[in-house]
Design a protein around this motif. Structure first.
Motif, short mmCIF file in Angstrom:
data_model
loop_
_atom_site.label_atom_id
_atom_site.label_comp_id
_atom_site.label_asym_id
_atom_site.label_seq_id
_atom_site.Cartn_x
_atom_site.Cartn_y
_atom_site.Cartn_z
N UNK A 1 24.74 -29.81 13.67
CA UNK A 1 23.52 -28.80 14.20
C UNK A 1 22.28 -29.41 13.38
N UNK A 2 22.33 -29.77 12.08
CA UNK A 2 21.47 -30.28 11.29
C UNK A 2 21.00 -31.52 12.01
N UNK A 3 21.91 -32.36 12.34
CA UNK A 3 21.76 -33.81 12.92
C UNK A 3 20.88 -33.37 14.19
N UNK A 4 21.18 -32.59 14.96
CA UNK A 4 20.57 -32.48 16.31
C UNK A 4 19.14 -31.65 15.99
N UNK A 5 18.82 -31.20 15.08
CA UNK A 5 17.77 -30.42 14.90
C UNK A 5 16.69 -31.61 14.29
N UNK A 6 16.98 -32.43 13.62
CA UNK A 6 16.00 -33.68 13.06
C UNK A 6 15.85 -34.64 14.18
N UNK A 7 16.91 -34.84 15.12
CA UNK A 7 16.87 -35.75 16.25
C UNK A 7 15.89 -35.19 17.18
#
Length: 443
Positions: free
Chosen positions: A160-166
């Motif tokens: 989820x955090x990775x998706x947010x920054x991407x």
């Protein structure tokens, strides 16, 4: 090429040449191919020779991306999130406000340059077409969705955090995202520790992309031992003193599964698990030195631990457990399992006899070997499962697996299975339930 496109080309070249901190992003096959391709395009010569150079460079560039199964834009973001450099390494340890202004400014400049490469990469096929006088553009990569960059094997919270920054990186100039990127590094780590949570040691750390998904809440029994292990791991993650732990007991009692389950229990935190085999324990002091200054918390996992009398690994583990001139790291603990209460094998021939005068303190030597397990701060004992505990595990696993079988029939077959196979244990119970699931799937 129009003047506008020539200007974009030169901007890309200047962005590559002007990288201060993120140079390693392009030190790879795709980055090298891109640099060569841009230079060939910049020569501006439409001769057959230069056109062939452009085609060759573009082919290498495309192949490098194809081997990673991602577009140029996705590749660049992926490398950005994994980058190890003075900015990312420091940002994972502290807030961006505490970093030297020069480091932050250099990172901001680099990120702006990388965003130029990200934005203008789509023009490259068109430039190659123009220089080669082609009727159509060479094959370009089909755009992927934002979610394709998210590593499926990572826990949901990290994904989820990775998706947010991407998502943010797809919408804004990266030079404006220094703070957001620094926060991502701090939450997730960088380099190999940013994309893996589990590792094995084979002369170096090797990431395990798909670690065991065992969940602690599926492990029935030994609640006191489980609670103690969790409390000690909580202390480790909180930066408080944590103890090395020996999990001792019979085979199949769930010792190893309990340790591996910690990785999923703390899925959204900075916990990492490193599996070290007995044959590699001699490297243990070097492994600890490698981990000491990192912000992540590490469990060094040693399974089925035992030693021969003169084993060099015995000395290496003793140094880590007892300490040396180097201070004990606060972010590393050793969790080991063993079927033996006394970890060093003792033979009757080892015991001193009156006529032996070789070692006047030989009893001390023997006692040091026998008491080696005491060097762990805690020893958790796992007694073999009795019949009631075994059946409790069986019924719990059957319920979790949603097996449709009469409880009395289940119990009778489970006891029969234990008699014919490896006795009553959590491992035997798991194997029996897997057998029933396979049997049910065939009917």
């Amino acid at each position: 090429m129009t003047d506008r496109h020539i200007a974009k080309l030169h901007q890309m070249q200047r962005a590559i040449a002007g990288l201060f901190l993120y140079q390693d992003i392009l030190k790879c096959e795709a980055g090298t191919a891109l640099t060569a391709l841009l230079q060939a395009i910049a020569n501006g010569d439409r001769s057959q020779g230069n056109a062939l150079i452009c085609f060759t460079a573009y082919g290498r560039f495309f192949k490098a991306l194809a081997s990673q199964n991602c577009s140029w834009e996705e590749f660049l973001i992926d490398r950005l999130l994994q980058a190890e450099n003075p900015f990312s390494l420091q940002a994972q340890k502290t807030n961006v406000q505490n970093l030297l202004p020069a480091i932050v400014q250099a990172a901001q400049q680099d990120l702006h340059g990388l965003y130029t490469l990200y934005t203008y990469g789509k023009y490259i096929p068109q430039w190659v077409q123009q220089l080669g006088n082609l009727n159509t553009k060479p094959i370009s990569w089909i755009e992927h969705t934002t979610g394709d960059l998210v590593v499926p094997s990572l826990p949901e919270q990290i994904r989820t955090r990775q998706l947010e920054i991407v998502t943010v990186l797809h919408t804004k100039d990266w030079g404006e995202l220094v703070t957001e990127l620094a926060e991502y590094y701090q939450q997730n780590g960088v380099g190999i520790f940013g994309i893996n949570r589990a590792f094995r040691w084979k002369s170096q750390l090797i990431g395990i992309p798909h670690p065991d998904r065992v969940q602690i809440n599926t492990l029935v029994g030994y609640e006191e031992q489980k609670s103690t292990l969790i409390k000690n791991t909580n202390s480790l993650l909180a930066g408080k003193p944590a103890l090395n732990i020996l999990l001792y007991g019979g085979k199949g009692t769930g010792k190893s599964s309990l340790i591996k389950g910690l990785l999923n229990y703390y899925a959204d935190q900075q916990l990492r698990l490193i599996e070290v085999s007995k044959s590699d324990l001699i490297d243990l002091p070097s492994i600890v030195d490698l981990l000491t200054d990192l912000p992540q918390k590490f469990i060094i996992f040693v399974d089925d631990l035992s030693f021969e009398a003169d084993d060099e690994a015995f000395k290496a583990l003793k140094v880590v457990l007892e300490g040396s001139m180097t201070a004990k790291p606060e972010n590393v603990v050793v969790y080991a399992t063993s079927n033996r209460r006394h970890l060093v094998r003792e033979y009757f021939a080892d015991r001193p006899r009156p006529q032996d005068a070789d070692d006047i303190h030989q009893w001390d030597t023997v006692q040091e070997k026998l008491s080696f397990s005491d060097r762990f701060g805690l020893t958790l004992t796992f007694e073999p499962a009795d019949q009631s505990k075994y059946l409790e595990i069986i019924h719990h696993l059957a319920t979790s697996a949603k097996l449709s079988i009469d409880p009395d029939d289940l119990a009778a077959r489970a006891l029969q299975w234990a008699t014919r196979h490896n006795g009553r244990s959590g491992r035997t119970a798991r194997q029996f339930i897997d057998y029933l699931l396979g049997e049910e799937g065939l009917n």
